[in-house]
Design a protein around this motif. Sequence first.
Motif, PDB file in Angstrom:
ATOM      1  N   SER A 127       0.934  -1.309  -0.043  1.00  0.00           N
ATOM      2  CA  SER A 127       0.051   0.002   0.040  1.00  0.00           C
ATOM      3  C   SER A 127       0.887   1.169   0.005  1.00  0.00           C
ATOM      4  O   SER A 127       2.215   1.198   0.034  1.00  0.00           O
ATOM      5  CB  SER A 127      -0.818   0.038   1.098  1.00  0.00           C
ATOM      6  OG  SER A 127      -1.939   1.137   1.271  1.00  0.00           O
ATOM      7  N   SER A 129       0.975   6.025   0.347  1.00  0.00           N
ATOM      8  CA  SER A 129       0.746   7.328  -0.007  1.00  0.00           C
ATOM      9  C   SER A 129       1.722   8.482  -0.117  1.00  0.00           C
ATOM     10  O   SER A 129       2.835   7.896  -0.146  1.00  0.00           O
ATOM     11  CB  SER A 129      -0.391   7.662   1.327  1.00  0.00           C
ATOM     12  OG  SER A 129       0.659   7.518   2.417  1.00  0.00           O
ATOM     13  N   LEU A 143      -5.038   8.426   6.966  1.00  0.00           N
ATOM     14  CA  LEU A 143      -3.824   7.650   6.449  1.00  0.00           C
ATOM     15  C   LEU A 143      -3.027   6.977   7.600  1.00  0.00           C
ATOM     16  O   LEU A 143      -2.908   5.632   7.443  1.00  0.00           O
ATOM     17  CB  LEU A 143      -2.907   8.222   5.741  1.00  0.00           C
ATOM     18  CG  LEU A 143      -3.578   8.864   4.360  1.00  0.00           C
ATOM     19  CD1 LEU A 143      -2.281   9.722   3.596  1.00  0.00           C
ATOM     20  CD2 LEU A 143      -4.230   7.868   3.499  1.00  0.00           C
ATOM     21  N   TYR A 163       4.726  -0.640   3.077  1.00  0.00           N
ATOM     22  CA  TYR A 163       4.031   0.568   2.953  1.00  0.00           C
ATOM     23  C   TYR A 163       4.918   1.489   2.260  1.00  0.00           C
ATOM     24  O   TYR A 163       6.024   1.765   2.979  1.00  0.00           O
ATOM     25  CB  TYR A 163       3.450   1.075   4.226  1.00  0.00           C
ATOM     26  CG  TYR A 163       2.433   2.338   3.877  1.00  0.00           C
ATOM     27  CD1 TYR A 163       2.786   3.575   4.099  1.00  0.00           C
ATOM     28  CD2 TYR A 163       0.952   2.049   3.869  1.00  0.00           C
ATOM     29  CE1 TYR A 163       1.870   4.679   3.818  1.00  0.00           C
ATOM     30  CE2 TYR A 163       0.363   2.897   3.681  1.00  0.00           C
ATOM     31  CZ  TYR A 163       0.602   4.501   3.874  1.00  0.00           C
ATOM     32  OH  TYR A 163      -0.340   5.462   3.597  1.00  0.00           O
ATOM     33  N   SER A 200      -4.739   3.256   0.176  1.00  0.00           N
ATOM     34  CA  SER A 200      -4.676   3.501   1.393  1.00  0.00           C
ATOM     35  C   SER A 200      -6.316   3.938   2.135  1.00  0.00           C
ATOM     36  O   SER A 200      -6.147   4.040   3.190  1.00  0.00           O
ATOM     37  CB  SER A 200      -3.682   5.067   1.270  1.00  0.00           C
ATOM     38  OG  SER A 200      -4.406   5.926   0.746  1.00  0.00           O
TER      39      SER A 200
END
Lengths: 449, 449
Positions: A127, A129, A143, A163, A200
């Motif tokens: 995942s 961001s 988040l 991540y 996310s």
Amino acid sequence: MQMQSSCSLPRPKSPPMARSSIIPSSLSDVLVFTAGAFLALLIFLGLYSFLSPTPIPNRLFSFSPSFSSTSSHIDDTYDPPDETFYDDPTLTYTIDKSISNWDEKRRHWLKLHPSFSGGRERILMVSGSQPYPCRSYHGDHLLLRSLKNKADYCRLHGIELFYNTALLNPSMNFFWAKIPVIRAAMLAHPEADWIWWVDSDAIFTDMEFSLPLDRYRAHNLVLHGWPELVYKKKSWCSLNAGVFLIRNCQWSFDFMDEWASMGPQSPDYEKWGKLQTSTFKDKMFPNSDDQSGLVYLILTGRGGWRDKIYLENEYYFQGYFAEIVGRLENISARYIEEERQGPAVLRRRHAERVFASYAKEMNVQLGKQKGADTGPTGWRRPFVTHFTGCQPCSGDRNKVYSADNCTLGMYKALNFADDQVLRIYGFRHASLVSADVQPLPFDYPRSEE
Amino acid sequence: MQMQSSCSLPRPKSPPMARSSIIPSSLSDVLVFTAGAFLALLIFLGLYSFLSPTPIPNRLFSFSPSFSSTSSHIDDTYDPPDETFYDDPTLTYTIDKSISNWDEKRRHWLKLHPSFSGGRERILMVSGSQPYPCRSYHGDHLLLRSLKNKADYCRLHGIELFYNTALLNPSMNFFWAKIPVIRAAMLAHPEADWIWWVDSDAIFTDMEFSLPLDRYRAHNLVLHGWPELVYKKKSWCSLNAGVFLIRNCQWSFDFMDEWASMGPQSPDYEKWGKLQTSTFKDKMFPNSDDQSGLVYLILTGRGGWRDKIYLENEYYFQGYFAEIVGRLENISARYIEEERQGPAVLRRRHAERVFASYAKEMNVQLGKQKGADTGPTGWRRPFVTHFTGCQPCSGDRNKVYSADNCTLGMYKALNFADDQVLRIYGFRHASLVSADVQPLPFDYPRSEE
């Protein structure tokens, strides 16, 4: 590789093989029998240690020789000097260059690292961001909570989580950014059978549920979607590209090459934008996007990819938040009721590491109840609740949704999930919209009668 | 428990045991030998399966019987019905009630769950932050990146991570909030030998380093600190209570009861505030705090706890950020130089799962270099960089530090750490202050000569 002490038994002494003429025949039979026994054991131990090493935790690098670990076990972090695909200067982690013979390369690597072969299929969850703060007030906090949620799910299920917060290809931004990350992750994790991309803004709301991987044994890409919406409605929303399972294999590398060729870094980007817009009347913006691109490939059969793509809709492989958040309080209440009325095992406190056993018990209980189905009319916990369209980070949500609907909805889903984890630590939220938590009494929830 | 398929070979057929009179004697020897072989194998397989169950990953709960996993293996999530401490109604997860005989309770649980016994010591990392958005602009984003950093470290080292965002005891807020969390975590994780509390503003800046647990075998609590500052300077900063290892044992429960008795929920809170303030002339605020309380217990020897407390200062068990961040570029450059000049193995690409092997190689290389020490004058990567006093979430930083110093410093530390992870995925940051990343060429950094 060193042998795990529980696997390496002391080797028996060499067996006597010749029969002496002075030994009586009954005793000689005994000797021959024993010789056979010893030889068989020797051969078996040799073969077994070669074929079936046991996976065990990494032995960690020590700060200095004086701080070395005293426990000896098979070192599954050992990397033999034999050449692998990593030593090929022509192989790159970047998306601009294709990879070939990946299945063979991966197989060869696994042969050199046998502790990663066999057993259940390995999943790496990926995942990510953006690398700078969100514009909206709640953005980064949501988040953060969402990353915690993924970390909780992965810890409970023995899944690794990567991540990422780096834009690996500066031209492939927004929803395109995941493709280079997945590709790099496949190379960095040849032991992973699947990469599970999870946006996310997708929250795990059923901590007890495991992916039914057997269902997908003949496929390489799994998404949530409906074939009838693809073929009949020709909708760009007939599937969701924010949550998917992709097999770590050559097909996937080739598929991602084709998928990425619709992206902003591609000379065909504009052409794809026009093609997608003309094909999908409900597509909301003119630029080529990853989701429309996927639907296009399935709809047209272009490239032959669709035969290996599984559209899952029998459970919330990912669920549209708007049809879920309003039902979370009711679902929570129904589960509490099941625990109250059901057998004591559902209320039994336990270690987190044996979580799966109790998940199984709950599954049995739910199997007896009418309406404990997944889907918009059932009260089974939704597996994944996806706040697609809410854009919690930028705040540029689809105006169909109110800020409350999105933000409050996310907090509810996060608390709903957190309750399932906190339970193991002896607490739960005062309500789904409250940050306050309360200790759980012994034999909860029967103790509240 | 079901057997792991790699451990259960197909059972051989029953051996012929009698020698027929019509069989020639040489052939009969062969038969007897073979009989011995088969019987030995049968006995060995039977004994082995009984004595040596092998720990393997959790078998996950299936959504429904039709989706059950096809791989059979030992189920270490199995929880026997035998009574354990979990079934004792008088035992609570909350801090208000003491626990007794924990060592025996834990031993009993481990006996019932043998897959968690033996092998290397298990660590559970615990961290957390508040359940609502930060006041400062960068706050939650830095917390998000910091959680990712911890998740990266834990993934590389096979350590479990529990990140908590719930205030378990409403009166025990701020720095006191960790004690109830640690206590609950010990109960939820009886398999964990240690709980490793790490503040949310503490960043792992040496991904290759593992805790030298053997060093602490005679102790139950490990913190970074200096005895001379405790006993001679009587400074409240003689140790740091934001990062510590605490053993999962009765001593720790008793210790935490005493430690917590200095907290805001305690009737002795004000008394402790006065006592700490009068003892530590450099204490900056009047209320009782966890760190001063710890120093007090060590300084005075009250309760006899100090004999089991280890003050570590031979490496950055946690490092004061202000003496570190200015050196990170230089440290990064030195490591690149080592990789460039050193043997090819330091530059070899590899899977993330074999990371520890390469960490070991780098450690050997560093061992040959002058100045590759930890500490303010060395250029070894600091293990943990702690932004104590920066308060990235509230923004109420110690005015001695500028916002830049703190915020920029945190981004630098995070990127410094991220580079060590991204390397495995084929990338690195353009600089420590840049979010941009660049692909790494083959044989980096020698390829840049």
